[in-house]
Write a protein that holds these residues in place. Structure first.
Motif, PDB file in Angstrom:
ATOM      1  N   GLU A 142       0.820  -1.223   0.000  1.00 35.73           N
ATOM      2  CA  GLU A 142       0.000   0.000   0.000  1.00 35.73           C
ATOM      3  C   GLU A 142       0.851   1.269   0.000  1.00 35.73           C
ATOM      4  O   GLU A 142       0.415   2.320  -0.483  1.00 35.73           O
ATOM      5  CB  GLU A 142      -0.919   0.011   1.221  1.00 35.73           C
ATOM      6  CG  GLU A 142      -2.077  -0.965   1.139  1.00 35.73           C
ATOM      7  CD  GLU A 142      -2.891  -0.984   2.423  1.00 35.73           C
ATOM      8  OE1 GLU A 142      -2.584  -0.194   3.349  1.00 35.73           O
ATOM      9  OE2 GLU A 142      -3.836  -1.785   2.506  1.00 35.73           O
ATOM     10  N   LYS A 143       2.049   1.162   0.533  1.00 36.57           N
ATOM     11  CA  LYS A 143       2.935   2.331   0.633  1.00 36.57           C
ATOM     12  C   LYS A 143       3.872   2.467  -0.560  1.00 36.57           C
ATOM     13  O   LYS A 143       4.658   3.422  -0.629  1.00 36.57           O
ATOM     14  CB  LYS A 143       3.766   2.248   1.914  1.00 36.57           C
ATOM     15  CG  LYS A 143       2.943   2.150   3.188  1.00 36.57           C
ATOM     16  CD  LYS A 143       2.070   3.372   3.398  1.00 36.57           C
ATOM     17  CE  LYS A 143       1.292   3.277   4.708  1.00 36.57           C
ATOM     18  NZ  LYS A 143       0.404   4.467   4.896  1.00 36.57           N
ATOM     19  N   ALA A 144       3.810   1.539  -1.512  1.00 39.65           N
ATOM     20  CA  ALA A 144       4.721   1.551  -2.662  1.00 39.65           C
ATOM     21  C   ALA A 144       4.188   2.453  -3.772  1.00 39.65           C
ATOM     22  O   ALA A 144       3.889   2.018  -4.887  1.00 39.65           O
ATOM     23  CB  ALA A 144       4.941   0.126  -3.174  1.00 39.65           C
ATOM     24  N   ILE A 145       4.066   3.742  -3.441  1.00 41.12           N
ATOM     25  CA  ILE A 145       3.552   4.716  -4.397  1.00 41.12           C
ATOM     26  C   ILE A 145       4.534   5.885  -4.519  1.00 41.12           C
ATOM     27  O   ILE A 145       5.355   6.130  -3.637  1.00 41.12           O
ATOM     28  CB  ILE A 145       2.150   5.230  -4.002  1.00 41.12           C
ATOM     29  CG1 ILE A 145       2.152   5.815  -2.598  1.00 41.12           C
ATOM     30  CG2 ILE A 145       1.114   4.112  -4.120  1.00 41.12           C
ATOM     31  CD1 ILE A 145       0.827   6.453  -2.197  1.00 41.12           C
ATOM     32  N   ASP A 242       6.152  -9.288  -6.430  1.00 41.38           N
ATOM     33  CA  ASP A 242       6.855  -8.369  -7.321  1.00 41.38           C
ATOM     34  C   ASP A 242       5.935  -7.171  -7.546  1.00 41.38           C
ATOM     35  O   ASP A 242       4.797  -7.338  -8.012  1.00 41.38           O
ATOM     36  CB  ASP A 242       7.174  -9.037  -8.653  1.00 41.38           C
ATOM     37  CG  ASP A 242       8.076 -10.257  -8.475  1.00 41.38           C
ATOM     38  OD1 ASP A 242       8.752 -10.347  -7.436  1.00 41.38           O
ATOM     39  OD2 ASP A 242       8.092 -11.114  -9.382  1.00 41.38           O
ATOM     40  N   VAL A 243       6.437  -5.986  -7.241  1.00 37.63           N
ATOM     41  CA  VAL A 243       5.581  -4.798  -7.167  1.00 37.63           C
ATOM     42  C   VAL A 243       6.209  -3.645  -7.948  1.00 37.63           C
ATOM     43  O   VAL A 243       7.399  -3.359  -7.814  1.00 37.63           O
ATOM     44  CB  VAL A 243       5.385  -4.369  -5.697  1.00 37.63           C
ATOM     45  CG1 VAL A 243       4.529  -3.119  -5.605  1.00 37.63           C
ATOM     46  CG2 VAL A 243       4.766  -5.505  -4.888  1.00 37.63           C
ATOM     47  N   ASN A 248      -0.743   6.370  -7.676  1.00 40.76           N
ATOM     48  CA  ASN A 248      -1.798   6.327  -6.668  1.00 40.76           C
ATOM     49  C   ASN A 248      -1.971   4.965  -6.009  1.00 40.76           C
ATOM     50  O   ASN A 248      -2.449   4.872  -4.877  1.00 40.76           O
ATOM     51  CB  ASN A 248      -3.136   6.762  -7.289  1.00 40.76           C
ATOM     52  CG  ASN A 248      -3.080   8.182  -7.804  1.00 40.76           C
ATOM     53  OD1 ASN A 248      -2.644   9.084  -7.091  1.00 40.76           O
ATOM     54  ND2 ASN A 248      -3.496   8.379  -9.053  1.00 40.76           N
ATOM     55  N   LYS A 249      -1.592   3.922  -6.725  1.00 38.83           N
ATOM     56  CA  LYS A 249      -1.724   2.560  -6.199  1.00 38.83           C
ATOM     57  C   LYS A 249      -0.680   1.680  -6.863  1.00 38.83           C
ATOM     58  O   LYS A 249      -0.527   1.701  -8.080  1.00 38.83           O
ATOM     59  CB  LYS A 249      -3.128   2.010  -6.478  1.00 38.83           C
ATOM     60  CG  LYS A 249      -3.381   0.629  -5.894  1.00 38.83           C
ATOM     61  CD  LYS A 249      -4.799   0.163  -6.192  1.00 38.83           C
ATOM     62  CE  LYS A 249      -5.048  -1.228  -5.599  1.00 38.83           C
ATOM     63  NZ  LYS A 249      -6.416  -1.706  -5.907  1.00 38.83           N
TER      64      LYS A 249
END
Length: 274
Positions: A142-145, A242-243, A248-249
Motif C-alpha cells: 500500500e505504501k509503494a507509491i 513483485d511490485v 496512486n496505487k
C-alpha cells in the motif's frame, strides 16, 4: 544483498514492466502447480523437480539455480527455516509450514516471489503467524507509491508484525529491486522509519518480502552455508510479491489469486486463515 555506498536504481519503461509481469506471472503459475501436489508424504526435492520441469516447458530458466552457487531451482523452507532452505527427501507432514521461494528468467527479465503454505491442521499460533505475515505484505505494498520512501514500506511491515503482534522481524535479510538482474538496488528491509530511505519514483520494481519469526528475530546460517534458521527453533513465514511503484496505487506484477485457487481446492492445505 551487499550494501553499497551509492545505489544504482534502474527504472523500467512500461514495455519492460509488461515483460516483467509475464515473468512474475510464470512464477505464480509455477507456485500454483506446487499447491496442486502438496500433501503429507511429498518431498521438497519432488517439488524442486516439478518446478524445474514446469519452468523449462514455458521457455524460461531458473533465476536461482547456480546463482552464487545455489544448487537448486527453488528454496524450500519448512517450519523453523526462514529462507534459502535446500530441497531434500524428507517427507512433508501434517502441520508443517512450507515456504516455497523461486524465480524465473523469461525474455531476459526476472520474476521472483514466495508463498507460504500450511499443511493441514497446523498449530493455531503458526496459522496466525502466516495470516499476519501475509497481511503485512499488503500493508507494505500500500505504501509503494510515488513520493513515498523505502522506509514507509518497511515501517508498515514492521508495525503490523512486530509492533502490533510481537513477532520477530528478521534484520539480516531484505527485499530488493528486480529487473534484468535478480538483485538490484534499492534494498527493501522489513523494518525502518517512516520518511527515510530513497524516494520512490514511478516504474521502480521491488521484490517486497517480509520474513517474520514467531519468536525472536535472531537467525543463524546452517552448515550448508545457505539455509537460514530461527535461533530459537520457532516457525518463520515468508511471503513475497513483485511490485511496481505507481502514482496512486502500486501495481502487483505477480498473481497470488491463481495460487490461492489451487490452495483452496487442495484438501491437504489449510486456507481457512483468509
Amino acid at each position: 544483498m551487499t550494501r553499497r555506498n551509492k545505489e544504482m536504481i534502474i527504472y523500467k519503461t512500461d514495455a519492460e514492466i509488461a515483460l516483467m509481469k509475464n515473468a512474475a506471472v510464470l512464477v505464480s503459475k509455477t507456485l500454483a502447480e506446487v499447491a496442486k501436489i502438496l500433501k503429507p508424504g511429498v518431498t521438497t526435492l519432488e517439488i524442486d523437480k516439478l518446478c524445474a520441469n514446469f519452468i523449462q516447458k514455458h521457455n524460461a530458466t531458473s533465476s536461482f539455480l547456480n546463482y552464487r552457487g545455489y544448487p537448486f531451482t527453488i528454496c524450500a523452507s519448512v517450519n523453523d527455516v526462514v529462507v534459502h532452505g535446500f530441497p531434500n527427501d524428507t517427507p512433508l507432514k501434517n502441520g508443517d509450514i512450507v515456504s516455497i521461494d523461486m524465480g524465473v528468467i523469461l525474455n531476459g527479465w526476472h520474476g521472483d516471489h514466495a508463498y507460504t503454505f500450511i499443511m493441514g491442521n497446523a498449530d493455531p499460533a503458526a496459522i496466525e503467524l502466516v495470516k499476519v505475515t501475509k497481511e503485512s505484505l499488503y500493508k507494505g505494498i500500500e505504501k509503494a507509491i510515488v513520493n513515498n520512501r523505502i522506509g514507509d514500506i518497511a515501517y508498515a511491515i514492521q508495525e503490523h508484525t512486530e509492533i502490533k503482534h510481537g513477532y520477530g522481524v528478521v534484520r539480516e535479510l531484505v527485499g530488493h529491486g528486480l529487473g534484468r538482474s535478480l538483485h538490484e538496488d534499492p534494498q527493501m528491509p522489513n523494518y525502518g522509519k517512516r520518511g527515510t530511505g530513497p524516494k520512490l519514483k514511478e516504474n521502480l520494481v521491488l521484490a517486497i518480502e517480509p520474513m517474520i519469526n514467531m519468536g525472536s528475530r535472531e537467525v543463524y546460517t546452517d552448515e550448508d552455508g545457505w539455509t537460514i534458521k530461527t535461533r530459537d527453533g520457532k516457525p518463520s513465514v515468508h511471503f513475497e510479491h513483485d511490485v511496481c511503484v505507481k502514482r496512486n496505487k502500486a501495481l502487483i506484477l505477480s498473481d497470488y489469486s491463481i495460487i490461492e485457487a489451487e490452495e483452496k481446492a487442495n484438501p491437504h492445505l489449510n486456507s481457512s486463515y483468509y
